[in-house]
Design a protein around this motif. Structure first.
Motif, PDB file in Angstrom:
ATOM      1  N   SER A  52       0.829  -1.195   0.000  1.00 58.36           N
ATOM      2  CA  SER A  52       0.000   0.000   0.000  1.00 58.36           C
ATOM      3  C   SER A  52       0.870   1.255   0.000  1.00 58.36           C
ATOM      4  O   SER A  52       2.015   1.256   0.444  1.00 58.36           O
ATOM      5  CB  SER A  52      -0.929   0.007   1.212  1.00 58.36           C
ATOM      6  N   THR A  53       0.293   2.327  -0.515  1.00 52.52           N
ATOM      7  CA  THR A  53       0.999   3.600  -0.599  1.00 52.52           C
ATOM      8  C   THR A  53       1.373   4.112   0.779  1.00 52.52           C
ATOM      9  O   THR A  53       2.481   4.627   0.980  1.00 52.52           O
ATOM     10  CB  THR A  53       0.117   4.640  -1.315  1.00 52.52           C
ATOM     11  N   ILE A  54       0.473   3.961   1.746  1.00 53.08           N
ATOM     12  CA  ILE A  54       0.747   4.439   3.107  1.00 53.08           C
ATOM     13  C   ILE A  54       1.937   3.710   3.710  1.00 53.08           C
ATOM     14  O   ILE A  54       2.821   4.323   4.311  1.00 53.08           O
ATOM     15  CB  ILE A  54      -0.501   4.273   4.001  1.00 53.08           C
ATOM     16  N   VAL A  55       1.980   2.405   3.516  1.00 53.66           N
ATOM     17  CA  VAL A  55       3.094   1.616   4.053  1.00 53.66           C
ATOM     18  C   VAL A  55       4.397   2.039   3.391  1.00 53.66           C
ATOM     19  O   VAL A  55       5.422   2.212   4.063  1.00 53.66           O
ATOM     20  CB  VAL A  55       2.837   0.103   3.868  1.00 53.66           C
ATOM     21  N   GLN A  56       4.381   2.231   2.076  1.00 52.48           N
ATOM     22  CA  GLN A  56       5.584   2.646   1.360  1.00 52.48           C
ATOM     23  C   GLN A  56       6.050   4.029   1.823  1.00 52.48           C
ATOM     24  O   GLN A  56       7.238   4.254   2.030  1.00 52.48           O
ATOM     25  CB  GLN A  56       5.347   2.658  -0.154  1.00 52.48           C
TER      26      GLN A  56
ATOM     27  N   LEU B  44       5.457   5.443   4.756  1.00 57.41           N
ATOM     28  CA  LEU B  44       5.967   5.278   6.113  1.00 57.41           C
ATOM     29  C   LEU B  44       7.383   4.723   6.088  1.00 57.41           C
ATOM     30  O   LEU B  44       8.279   5.209   6.789  1.00 57.41           O
ATOM     31  CB  LEU B  44       5.047   4.362   6.920  1.00 57.41           C
ATOM     32  N   TYR B  45       7.590   3.729   5.249  1.00 60.54           N
ATOM     33  CA  TYR B  45       8.923   3.140   5.132  1.00 60.54           C
ATOM     34  C   TYR B  45       9.928   4.175   4.638  1.00 60.54           C
ATOM     35  O   TYR B  45      11.004   4.336   5.218  1.00 60.54           O
ATOM     36  CB  TYR B  45       8.885   1.933   4.188  1.00 60.54           C
ATOM     37  N   ASP B  46       9.562   4.877   3.567  1.00 62.66           N
ATOM     38  CA  ASP B  46      10.482   5.856   2.975  1.00 62.66           C
ATOM     39  C   ASP B  46      10.791   7.011   3.917  1.00 62.66           C
ATOM     40  O   ASP B  46      11.932   7.455   4.011  1.00 62.66           O
ATOM     41  CB  ASP B  46       9.897   6.420   1.670  1.00 62.66           C
ATOM     42  N   GLN B  47       9.771   7.511   4.632  1.00 62.68           N
ATOM     43  CA  GLN B  47       9.939   8.707   5.452  1.00 62.68           C
ATOM     44  C   GLN B  47      10.456   8.423   6.859  1.00 62.68           C
ATOM     45  O   GLN B  47      11.089   9.291   7.466  1.00 62.68           O
ATOM     46  CB  GLN B  47       8.616   9.466   5.546  1.00 62.68           C
ATOM     47  N   VAL B  48      10.188   7.231   7.377  1.00 61.32           N
ATOM     48  CA  VAL B  48      10.568   6.958   8.760  1.00 61.32           C
ATOM     49  C   VAL B  48      11.614   5.849   8.853  1.00 61.32           C
ATOM     50  O   VAL B  48      12.709   6.053   9.378  1.00 61.32           O
ATOM     51  CB  VAL B  48       9.334   6.596   9.619  1.00 61.32           C
TER      52      VAL B  48
END
Length: 72
Positions: free
Chosen positions: A2-6, A8-12
């Protein structure tokens, strides 16, 4: 994924050190175990025949890499 998971991964997650990433992974996995979730689909597991097949293939491949007449 999902876009949200991606996002979150990229930003955090990507900003964390390797040690912090491993600690986060441990926390996530331990939480899943404690919740006793059945997230593995039975169709995703290997049958005994699957295991025998991969073992036979691996042994055949190893035999081509290490013929009997060569010293290991």
């Amino acid at each position: 994924m999902s876009t949200i998971v991606q996002e979150l991964y990229d930003q955090v997650v990507c900003t964390l050190s390797p040690t912090e990433r491993l600690r986060l992974a441990t926390l996530i996995l331990n939480d899943l175990v404690q919740q006793n979730l059945s997230i593995v689909e039975q169709s995703d597991t290997w049958t005994e025949q699957d295991q025998l097949d991969v073992t036979a293939f691996s042994l055949q491949y190893a035999a081509t890499l290490f013929p009997e007449n060569e010293e290991i």
